[in-house]
Design a protein around this motif. Structure first.
Motif, short mmCIF file in Angstrom:
data_model
loop_
_atom_site.label_atom_id
_atom_site.label_comp_id
_atom_site.label_asym_id
_atom_site.label_seq_id
_atom_site.Cartn_x
_atom_site.Cartn_y
_atom_site.Cartn_z
N VAL A 404 0.65 -1.22 -0.09
CA VAL A 404 0.03 0.11 0.02
C VAL A 404 0.77 1.15 -0.02
O VAL A 404 1.74 1.63 0.76
CB VAL A 404 -1.03 0.08 1.40
N THR A 405 0.74 2.07 -1.06
CA THR A 405 1.28 3.33 -1.18
C THR A 405 0.36 4.45 -0.41
O THR A 405 -0.74 4.55 -0.74
CB THR A 405 1.70 3.61 -2.50
N TYR A 406 1.20 5.38 0.47
CA TYR A 406 0.16 6.16 1.04
C TYR A 406 0.13 7.32 0.00
O TYR A 406 1.12 7.87 -0.39
CB TYR A 406 1.03 7.00 2.11
N THR A 407 -1.03 7.92 -0.26
CA THR A 407 -1.49 8.98 -1.23
C THR A 407 -1.66 10.22 -0.79
O THR A 407 -1.37 11.13 -1.38
CB THR A 407 -2.69 8.41 -2.26
N GLY A 408 -2.33 10.22 0.50
CA GLY A 408 -2.41 11.64 1.07
C GLY A 408 -3.52 12.44 0.63
O GLY A 408 -3.89 13.33 1.58
N TRP A 409 -4.07 12.22 -0.48
CA TRP A 409 -5.29 12.95 -0.73
C TRP A 409 -6.52 13.04 0.05
O TRP A 409 -7.01 13.92 0.42
CB TRP A 409 -5.65 12.94 -2.24
N CYS A 410 -6.83 11.86 0.36
CA CYS A 410 -7.82 11.50 1.15
C CYS A 410 -7.88 12.15 2.75
O CYS A 410 -8.59 12.86 3.18
CB CYS A 410 -8.04 9.94 1.62
N GLU A 411 -6.52 11.86 3.31
CA GLU A 411 -6.38 12.49 4.43
C GLU A 411 -6.11 14.10 4.57
O GLU A 411 -6.64 14.40 5.53
CB GLU A 411 -4.83 12.00 5.18
N ASN A 412 -5.90 14.39 3.66
CA ASN A 412 -5.80 15.76 3.28
C ASN A 412 -6.80 16.45 3.04
O ASN A 412 -7.04 17.70 2.94
CB ASN A 412 -4.53 16.39 2.24
N GLY A 413 -7.93 15.74 2.52
CA GLY A 413 -9.15 16.56 2.12
C GLY A 413 -9.16 17.19 0.85
O GLY A 413 -10.11 17.74 0.56
N THR A 414 -8.48 16.89 0.00
CA THR A 414 -8.09 17.28 -1.53
C THR A 414 -8.69 16.29 -2.35
O THR A 414 -8.40 15.02 -2.05
CB THR A 414 -6.82 17.87 -1.77
N PRO A 415 -9.14 16.56 -3.50
CA PRO A 415 -9.56 15.71 -4.77
C PRO A 415 -8.36 14.65 -5.23
O PRO A 415 -7.21 15.08 -5.02
CB PRO A 415 -10.00 16.31 -5.66
N PRO A 416 -8.64 13.54 -5.62
CA PRO A 416 -7.74 12.60 -5.98
C PRO A 416 -7.16 12.72 -7.24
O PRO A 416 -7.65 13.84 -7.79
CB PRO A 416 -8.43 11.39 -5.77
N PRO A 417 -6.13 12.25 -7.75
CA PRO A 417 -5.70 12.55 -8.97
C PRO A 417 -6.60 12.34 -10.20
O PRO A 417 -7.35 11.67 -10.14
CB PRO A 417 -4.55 11.27 -9.25
N GLY A 418 -6.65 13.53 -11.15
CA GLY A 418 -7.70 13.29 -12.11
C GLY A 418 -8.81 14.22 -11.97
O GLY A 418 -9.67 14.54 -12.48
N PHE A 419 -8.84 14.74 -10.51
CA PHE A 419 -10.08 15.52 -10.21
C PHE A 419 -9.79 16.66 -9.59
O PHE A 419 -10.53 17.45 -8.81
CB PHE A 419 -10.88 14.76 -9.02
N GLU A 420 -8.51 17.29 -9.83
CA GLU A 420 -7.99 18.58 -9.35
C GLU A 420 -8.80 19.76 -9.79
O GLU A 420 -8.71 20.50 -9.10
CB GLU A 420 -6.68 18.79 -9.79
N GLU A 421 -9.71 19.68 -10.73
CA GLU A 421 -10.60 20.64 -11.31
C GLU A 421 -11.38 21.26 -9.95
O GLU A 421 -12.10 22.27 -9.97
CB GLU A 421 -11.13 20.64 -12.49
N TYR A 422 -11.58 20.15 -9.05
CA TYR A 422 -12.51 20.62 -7.99
C TYR A 422 -11.92 21.10 -6.47
O TYR A 422 -12.59 21.28 -5.66
CB TYR A 422 -13.33 19.29 -7.39
N ALA A 423 -10.31 21.39 -6.89
CA ALA A 423 -9.69 21.50 -5.62
C ALA A 423 -10.25 22.81 -4.91
O ALA A 423 -10.26 22.94 -3.88
CB ALA A 423 -8.40 21.56 -5.93
N HIS A 424 -10.76 23.86 -5.85
CA HIS A 424 -10.86 25.30 -5.40
C HIS A 424 -12.23 25.03 -4.34
O HIS A 424 -12.49 25.97 -3.23
CB HIS A 424 -11.45 26.15 -6.46
N LEU A 425 -13.11 24.08 -4.39
CA LEU A 425 -14.31 23.78 -3.63
C LEU A 425 -13.71 23.63 -2.14
O LEU A 425 -14.76 23.97 -1.18
CB LEU A 425 -15.07 22.61 -4.03
N TYR A 426 -12.74 23.19 -1.72
CA TYR A 426 -12.33 22.78 -0.53
C TYR A 426 -11.33 23.96 0.17
O TYR A 426 -10.64 23.56 1.21
CB TYR A 426 -11.69 21.47 -0.58
N GLU A 427 -10.98 24.65 -0.77
CA GLU A 427 -9.81 25.81 -0.49
C GLU A 427 -10.35 26.53 0.91
O GLU A 427 -11.58 26.95 1.06
CB GLU A 427 -9.49 26.74 -1.35
N GLY A 428 -9.52 26.47 2.08
CA GLY A 428 -10.16 27.26 3.29
C GLY A 428 -10.69 26.32 4.19
O GLY A 428 -11.18 26.86 5.41
N TYR A 429 -10.95 25.23 3.87
CA TYR A 429 -11.39 24.18 4.64
C TYR A 429 -10.76 22.91 4.99
O TYR A 429 -10.90 21.96 5.47
CB TYR A 429 -13.02 23.75 4.33
#
Length: 429
Positions: A404-429
């Motif tokens: 298992v490779t630690y990916t970090g996006w889930c823990e950090n609350g950011t979208p997974p690879p390929g879904f970066e266009e939604y990152a702005h929805l979570y900025e500041g949260y």
């Protein structure tokens, strides 16, 4: 061809379960291979063709905002409070239908394993369905058809995944599908809040899921606190689990609630919310009896590859009773039905079907034994919208090396690879 009636569906499945039970009684002394063969050979001739016909004739989904709640219960004394709580706390109880798959002991009942390994004779289990329908709260719901049930006697139980397969067949056109366990508590308006969160998720085909917090937490008081998210997978190490992917690591990763649900890598069986079209697109698999592990990873991968995006709820609306020591467990009835110790090798063998779909090299088509584990696997396999490799990379799973490779996006609350266009929805949260 019109859809099958609910009466047709429930009477067919009830009859089929009894037939299977009679077939398995002839195989009481069988090895795990013999048990699987008996199940498989009957299913290929009967349940599988029926299921294909059912999927051709599924009821139309209604757009009346109705909710179907799947509840599979195995000898669970919390079932009644779960069903009661669901209706009592629903914002729209008249739009809620509960489908109960009730696996109870009705005679010659045994306890679970008690202190010191003892097992005792106990009275039959409470009939959750009947008691609810005879209660003041339940009577009007049952009379109006808002409670559907399939009754399975304890020796006929095929485990949680199979019970959820049966429960999915009790759906009858409701707009939204939800699934919980039979030992849950609910916050006020849990139904409306769940659907509202699902609709806010930034995807065309969202599903909402997580491991619910303990029922001992005051979820009403935590209405503005972020919910936990299910991030960490492991490859199980015990023989029992045959290196299947197990989900661990449901934790509170966020400081505050985001305005929309955050992306998540996995679905969990104990709280699941989706548009009910998924039942047509990602139908439950009738060839996975007797499995306790593996249902969550196979659902996660099949949904994701079929174009569904998984999200975690912004807030927790159900609580889960986690500690159920000394309670009867379904593998104990498997041992009583056949011979002691047969459950582990039986489950490990059937998990080969799941591992084949996840691309484990030791379960490739050439390596698979018996080959019957691959029957109709393409009908209940990965979707065609997104490649499995992309999913496994995004969640950090390598089914070849079991690393298992630690990916970090889930823990950090950011979208997974390929879904970066939604990152702005979570900025500041």
């Amino acid at each position: 061809v019109p859809p099958m009636s609910l009466e047709e569906i429930t009477s067919y499945l009830t009859e089929w379960i009894h037939t299977l039970h009679d077939v398995l009684l002839q195989n009481k002394q069988a090895t795990h291979e013999g048990i699987w063969k008996a199940y498989h050979d009957l299913t290929v001739k009967t349940l599988y063709p029926w299921d294909r016909q059912y999927l051709q004739r599924m009821p139309q989904r209604r757009t009346d905002e109705s909710v179907f709640l799947s509840v599979a219960t195995y000898r669970d004394e919390n079932c009644l409070n779960t069903v009661k709580g669901a209706f009592e706390k629903a914002k729209y109880p008249e739009k809620l239908t509960i489908g109960i798959v009730q696996q109870n002991c009705v005679e010659n009942c045994k306890s679970g394993v008690l202190e010191g390994g003892k097992i005792e004779d106990v009275p039959p289990d409470e009939d959750c369905h009947q008691v609810f329908c005879e209660s003041e709260l339940g009577k009007p719901h049952c009379e109006d058809g808002r409670v559907r049930a399939l009754h399975i006697n304890e020796p006929e139980s095929l485990g949680p995944y199979a019970a959820r397969y049966f429960a999915s067949k009790l759906w009858y056109g409701e707009s939204w599908f939800m699934q919980v366990d039979a030992h849950m508590t609910f916050v006020q308006d849990w139904d409306a809040i769940s659907i509202e969160m699902l609709k806010k998720a930034p995807a065309d085909k969202p599903v909402l899921s997580h491991y619910p917090p303990s029922h001992q937490q005051d979820l009403e008081a935590k209405a503005d606190k972020p919910a936990s998210r299910l991030c960490g997978p492991i490859f199980a190490t015990s023989d029992l689990e045959a290196q299947v992917v197990r989900l661990e690591g449901a934790s509170n990763y966020d400081n505050k609630q985001a305005p929309v649900p955050r992306f998540a890598p996995f679905t969990a069986a104990g709280y699941f919310v989706a548009h009910s079209d998924f039942l047509r697109e990602v139908p439950f698999d009738p060839f996975l009896p007797w499995i306790f592990m593996g249902e969550e990873i196979i659902m996660s991968t099949r949904l994701w590859t079929a174009g569904y995006t998984i999200f975690s709820p912004t807030r927790s609306v159900v609580g889960h009773i986690y500690v159920r020591r000394h309670k009867p467990k379904f593998w104990e009835s498997v041992h009583r039905a056949f011979t002691f110790g047969v459950f582990n090798p039986l489950q490990a063998m059937i998990l080969g079907r799941v591992k084949h779909q996840l691309g484990y090299p030791e379960c490739s088509t050439d390596m698979m034994k018996p080959k019957s584990l691959l029957t109709a696997v393409e009908q209940y396999g990965m979707g065609t919208e997104r490649p499995l490799e992309d999913y496994l990379a995004a969640v950090g799973l390598n089914t070849t090396t079991k690393v298992v490779t630690y990916t970090g996006w889930c823990e950090n609350g950011t979208p997974p690879p390929g879904f970066e266009e939604y990152a702005h929805l979570y900025e500041g949260y």
